[in-house]
Structures are given as C-alpha cells and as structure tokens.
Design an enzyme around this catalytic site. Structure first.
Site, PDB file in Angstrom:
ATOM      1  N   LYS A 188      36.363  39.165  36.327  1.00  0.00           N
ATOM      2  CA  LYS A 188      36.200  40.646  37.050  1.00  0.00           C
ATOM      3  C   LYS A 188      35.686  41.523  36.238  1.00  0.00           C
ATOM      4  O   LYS A 188      35.755  41.539  34.941  1.00  0.00           O
ATOM      5  CB  LYS A 188      37.442  41.041  37.409  1.00  0.00           C
ATOM      6  CG  LYS A 188      38.350  40.533  38.718  1.00  0.00           C
ATOM      7  CD  LYS A 188      39.954  41.311  38.710  1.00  0.00           C
ATOM      8  CE  LYS A 188      40.749  40.660  39.912  1.00  0.00           C
ATOM      9  NZ  LYS A 188      40.188  40.624  41.008  1.00  0.00           N
ATOM     10  N   ARG A 190      46.459  32.618  46.538  1.00  0.00           N
ATOM     11  CA  ARG A 190      46.602  31.830  47.750  1.00  0.00           C
ATOM     12  C   ARG A 190      47.029  30.225  46.787  1.00  0.00           C
ATOM     13  O   ARG A 190      47.544  29.661  47.493  1.00  0.00           O
ATOM     14  CB  ARG A 190      45.422  31.570  48.554  1.00  0.00           C
ATOM     15  CG  ARG A 190      44.163  31.118  47.752  1.00  0.00           C
ATOM     16  CD  ARG A 190      42.865  31.622  48.707  1.00  0.00           C
ATOM     17  NE  ARG A 190      42.462  32.851  48.531  1.00  0.00           N
ATOM     18  CZ  ARG A 190      41.498  33.317  49.298  1.00  0.00           C
ATOM     19  NH1 ARG A 190      40.814  32.670  50.084  1.00  0.00           N
ATOM     20  NH2 ARG A 190      41.316  34.700  48.956  1.00  0.00           N
TER      21      ARG A 190
HETATM   22  N1  BES Z   1      44.422  40.222  42.933  1.00  0.00           N
HETATM   23  C1  BES Z   1      43.332  40.287  43.702  1.00  0.00           C
HETATM   24  C2  BES Z   1      43.291  41.020  45.204  1.00  0.00           C
HETATM   25  C3  BES Z   1      43.329  42.605  44.743  1.00  0.00           C
HETATM   26  C4  BES Z   1      42.083  43.461  44.885  1.00  0.00           C
HETATM   27  C5  BES Z   1      44.579  43.246  44.482  1.00  0.00           C
HETATM   28  C6  BES Z   1      42.354  44.600  44.562  1.00  0.00           C
HETATM   29  C7  BES Z   1      44.650  44.452  44.450  1.00  0.00           C
HETATM   30  C8  BES Z   1      43.635  45.330  44.617  1.00  0.00           C
HETATM   31  C9  BES Z   1      42.856  38.806  44.030  1.00  0.00           C
HETATM   32  O1  BES Z   1      43.410  37.788  43.334  1.00  0.00           O
HETATM   33  C10 BES Z   1      41.529  38.552  44.230  1.00  0.00           C
HETATM   34  O2  BES Z   1      40.938  38.810  43.032  1.00  0.00           O
HETATM   35  N2  BES Z   1      40.985  38.381  45.389  1.00  0.00           N
HETATM   36  C11 BES Z   1      39.503  38.321  45.698  1.00  0.00           C
HETATM   37  C12 BES Z   1      39.533  37.140  46.589  1.00  0.00           C
HETATM   38  C13 BES Z   1      37.962  36.542  46.614  1.00  0.00           C
HETATM   39  C14 BES Z   1      37.526  35.870  45.456  1.00  0.00           C
HETATM   40  C15 BES Z   1      37.880  35.576  47.820  1.00  0.00           C
HETATM   41  C16 BES Z   1      38.863  39.660  46.360  1.00  0.00           C
HETATM   42  O3  BES Z   1      39.700  40.039  47.128  1.00  0.00           O
HETATM   43  O4  BES Z   1      37.761  39.826  45.839  1.00  0.00           O
HETATM   44 ZN    ZN Z   2      42.144  37.400  41.741  1.00  0.00          ZN
END
Ligand code: BES
Ligand code: ZN
Ligand code: ZN
Length: 511
Positions: free
Chosen positions: A288, A363
């Site tokens: 990230k 997931r």
């Molecule tokens: N932990 C994040 C989701 C998240 C985003 C939680 C903002 C709280 C605030 C999750 O693991 C994630 O990174 N999801 C990705 C999924 C994508 C790569 C399909 C996302 O939502 O960008």
């Molecule tokens: Zn993530």
C-alpha cells in the site's frame, strides 16, 4: 507477556485499558440526585430539554433566556449554565418529544458527557419517556454516557479527560427496576465495544497475533469463555493455507484463536462468529502507498476485535446459545519469504486459490475460519471483516455493508444493528459476478474486477460456507471515526461488538 525488548514495550502494558475504566464506573437510576442531597456531590448535572412543553425543574431559567443564549433544544446541542456552586448545570437538546428514540437518548447522553470532559460524577435528568421502553432507555443512556467518554490514552503521560466514576440517571415516572436492568445490559454492551476499540486502537507492534491470543485467554478467564490457541505448526496440521500464506512474509507467528461460550442450560442453538484479524495490513508484496488511510491499517483486526468484545458480554447477558468464535490473526507483510502474486494457496478443506493481489488478504484468512465453522456444524455463521475499500467508498464511515446467503439471518443482523444504532445496509449477493473470480490455474482467484468490490469479496467468502446460513458484515468503512461523533469517539469505533452480542444473545437456528 514476552515482547521484543527493542520496542521498549513494558511487560505490564495492557491492550485493554477500558476494563479498568468500566470497573471504576457506577451507573444508577435514581429518584433524587446525590441520594437526597440535591446533587451536591455531583460535578455536573445535565437536563434533557425538548423543544416544546414546560421546562423541567432544575434549569433555573426560562425558555426565553435559553433562547437568548442560542439554545434551541436541537439534538446534540448543549449549553452550560454557570453556577456559583460546584455542580455545573448543562441543558441538553432533545429535539421534539414525539421524535425521541433509544438512539436519540444514547446521543443525548453522549452530548452531555462530552460537554463536561472534566466531570467524573454526573447526573442526567431525563424527561418522561412516553412510548419508549424504560429498559431500552436505560440501556441506551448507559451506553451513550460511557462510550462518549472513551479515549485511547494508554500511551499518553496524562489522560485527556476525567475518568467517569458515577452516572446518576433521574428518570421520571419510571419503573426503576426496568431502568436498572437496562443500565446493566448497557454497561456490559458498552464494555464489549470499548474492548473492541482498545484492541483496534492499540499500535500494531504492541498487539501482535501472539499478544491477541494472550489477551483472549485473559478475557476468557475473566468473562467465562474457553479459549483454544493454534500456532503456526498446528495451523500447518489443520491445513489452514490462507492464514499461513498471508503470514509467510511476517516475522511474527500467526494465531488462530478459537473462543467457546457454553450457556448454563441446554443451548438454544449454536452460532459461529468469524473475525478478520489482520494485526497490520501493509498490503504485502502489493504494498500500500503511505497515505493517511493506510496509517489506520493497525485496525485491520477490527472484525476479530468485535468478536472478542462480543464474547466478553455473553455470560453477563445470559446468552442462551452456544457460541464459537474463530479469530484469524496475522499481519500482512512484504519480505523475502512473503507470498507472491501468482502463488496458489490451499484452503482448509482443499480448495485452491490463486493470489492475484496480496492486499486482498482478508478473504484468504477468512476462508479457513469459515470452513472450520462449517465443519463444526454451527447452525449459522456471521462473519465480520474490514474487508474492502469498496465498502468504505459505497457507504462511508457510518454504515456497514451487509450481505449473506440466508435472508432470515441477514434480517437478524440488521435488527440487532438497529437496536444498537450501528447501521448496516444489505447489498445483493449478485451471483453473476462470480465469474470475475475465475482462475486459470486454481479453483478460484482472490481478486474480482474493478467494480462492486465488496460484493465480489463476499462472493469469494460464500464459496467457503457450504449450506450453512451465513451473513457477512464488511466494516472497512465503519471501523473508525475521523472525529468525535455523539458516542463514537475519534479512532476505532468498536463497530460490531454489540451487534454480534445482540445476535448471539437469544440465538436459535434459522428455520
Ligand atoms: N484491509 C483492506 C480493506 C480496507 C480498506 C479496510 C480501507 C479499511 C479501510 C483490505 O485488505 C484491502 O486491502 N482490500 C483491497 C482489496 C483489493 C485489492 C481487491 C481494497 O479494498 O483495495
Ligand atoms: Zn489488504
Ligand atoms: Zn486487510
């Protein structure tokens, strides 16, 4: 608890400081403030005022005078009326009397407590409740007052606000027994939320998966549930390839923490709760960027925190069902040993998963927990996870995304969310999107298309629940609040702990 010495984390550091705060507060329904002394020993008295009808006693001013000071009795509005004596008087806006609800009472108690941050002993005069049930009013008021005073100050030299020691609720014409029963429920529920907030607010290096297991064991001992902890080797033996795959890049071991609550008499049913416990989500190899939202990724275990928080309430609420919780805990880190894009993981039960993005890790840890819950033969599964940025995009930070395979179970989760005023909105589980998760090499991929990310994430989870009725809360949006907002204090919200406790309380199988 052993911790890495270089982090200089004291051995006695507690990831759940709120337990002491709740041990030190008394909330009581009274017919006279201060036990007949007219409130002399209280630091502040709040008077809840509707925008019409006669003013309650104790204000010492009339409506016109309040109006001149800009007080219109709007919900959430407060006005401090200076007094010569020690006890501050605050009028608290209640809006129209006929629009009063439990949620509005919770908000009003919160507004009052926030107006007097230095007051430790407070009283609130509540007008006649009309059609509101006395017990649920007591519950809402106790929750509002205690949750609004919540601050994560564990790592500050000095706490920012006074700790609440006493809250007296003066409820006119009320059956005080019913109010007291509601207050007792409210305190147990608010403590569950505060525990979840504490865990999510704790910095990631102060709360590893191993620490989380230790906290769970401590809480189990105190609140009457059994805890089984599974380490890396045991997870290998169980075939939990999702949790192990996500953990591969980390210097910290993973932990699966299984919580078991048994009621005293024959259980009315068996509920499974599964929580995402990513102690820190760096994104892994799909790293990230450093933006302020990602600073919050210590809260990516908010689902596991909500489940653990809910378990602290079950015995005290007299929950009649057997409840089993699976907390899937690890951090998600990039390193030479980290799982890679293109890797194929094998879930508990044998399904293979192609990793197309290591940041869609939630997931992957959840799939193992869901399979274990189905193997246990639970009557229904509710899972809770900070799963997708898409949930935050779609509904913002007030409302969670709710999906599921069983409409009656989804309805129960929504009903519980209304009772505790933690809103959730159902999305359709659109099966047409399932093909976005197709993989050329494995049974399924962990990444869908660009759109409907909360739905495709849920479709992925749905592959692992078999025929067990299942509901899913995506709390990526609601896990934290950008500022103080009624009883939601800035930081982790503890969203879901009270919803899950409410669903579990009188759980019976779905027919
Ligand atoms: N932990 C994040 C989701 C998240 C985003 C939680 C903002 C709280 C605030 C999750 O693991 C994630 O990174 N999801 C990705 C999924 C994508 C790569 C399909 C996302 O939502 O960008
Ligand atoms: Zn993530
Ligand atoms: Zn995550």
């Amino acid at each position: 608890m052993t911790r890495s010495p270089h982090k200089l984390i004291p051995d006695d550091f507690s990831p759940v400081p709120s337990l002491a705060a709740f041990d030190g507060v008394e909330v009581v329904a009274v017919d006279e403030f201060g036990g007949g002394t007219g409130g002399a020993e209280l630091d502040a008295i709040g008077v809840l005022v509707h925008d019409d009808g006669p003013l309650p006693e104790g204000v010492g001013l009339d409506r016109e005078a309040l109006g001149r000071a800009g007080f219109e009795s709007k919900p959430g509005q407060t006005l401090l009326i200076p007094q010569a004596g020690r006890t501050l008087i605050i009028v608290v806006g209640g809006g129209p009397a006929d629009e009063m609800t439990d949620a509005a009472l919770r908000d009003a108690a919160a507004a009052f407590v926030r107006a007097v941050p230095k007051a430790a002993a407070v009283g609130l005069r509540v007008p006649p409740l009309g059609s509101i049930d006395v017990e649920s009013a007591g519950r809402a008021l106790a929750e509002g007052a205690t949750l609004a005073r919540y601050r994560y100050d564990a790592l500050k030299g000095e706490p920012r606000e006074a700790r609440l020691t006493r809250v007296e609720l003066r409820i006119d014409d009320a059956d005080r027994d019913a109010a007291s029963a509601g207050i007792a429920t409210g305190l147990v529920a608010a403590r569950a939320t505060a525990v979840a907030r504490d865990l999510a607010n704790t910095p990631p290096s102060h709360l590893t998966a191993t620490d989380m297991a230790n906290v769970a064991e401590m809480l189990g001992g105190r609140f009457g549930f059994h805890v089984d902890v599974f380490d890396r080797q045991q997870l290998v033996e169980l075939g939990c390839g999702g949790l192990l795959g996500v953990n591969a890049g980390s210097a910290e071991e993973p932990r699966m923490i299984v919580l078991r609550y048994e009621p005293e008499s024959e259980p009315t049913g068996h509920l499974g709760l599964v929580g995402k416990g990513i102690m820190y989500d760096s994104g892994g190899i799909s790293l990230k960027p450093s933006d302020p939202m990602h600073l919050l990724m210590k809260m990516d275990m908010g689902g596991a925190a909500a489940v653990l928080g809910a378990f602290t309430a079950l015995r005290a609420l007299g929950a009649t069902a057997k409840v089993t919780g699976w907390l899937m805990c690890t951090d998600n880190m990039p390193s030479g040993s980290a799982y890679k894009l293109g890797d194929v993981l094998t879930a508990r039960g044998g399904k293979t998963v192609e990793v197309k993005n290591t940041d869609a890790e939630g997931r992957l840890v959840m799939m193992d927990g869901l399979v274990l819950a189905t193997e246990e033969g639970v009557d229904a599964i509710v899972d809770i996870a900070t799963l997708t940025g898409a949930a935050l995009r779609a509904l913002g930070s007030r409302t969670s995304v709710l999906l599921g395979t069983s409409q009656p179970l989804v309805d129960r989760v929504r009903d519980a969310s209304v009772i505790v005023d933690e809103p959730a909105w159902q999305f359709p589980l659109e099966r047409k999107y399932r093909k976005q998760l197709d993989s050329d090499v494995a049974d399924i991929a962990n990444l869908g298309g660009a759109d409907a990310g909360a739905t495709t994430a849920a479709l992925f989870l749905a592959e692992f629940v078999g025929d067990t009725p299942w509901a899913h809360l995506d709390i990526a949006g609601t896990m934290q609040s950008d500022g103080d907002d009624a009883w939601r204090s800035k930081g982790a919200t503890g969203y879901g702990a009270r919803i899950l406790a409410e669903v579990a309380r009188g759980f019976t199988p779905i027919d």
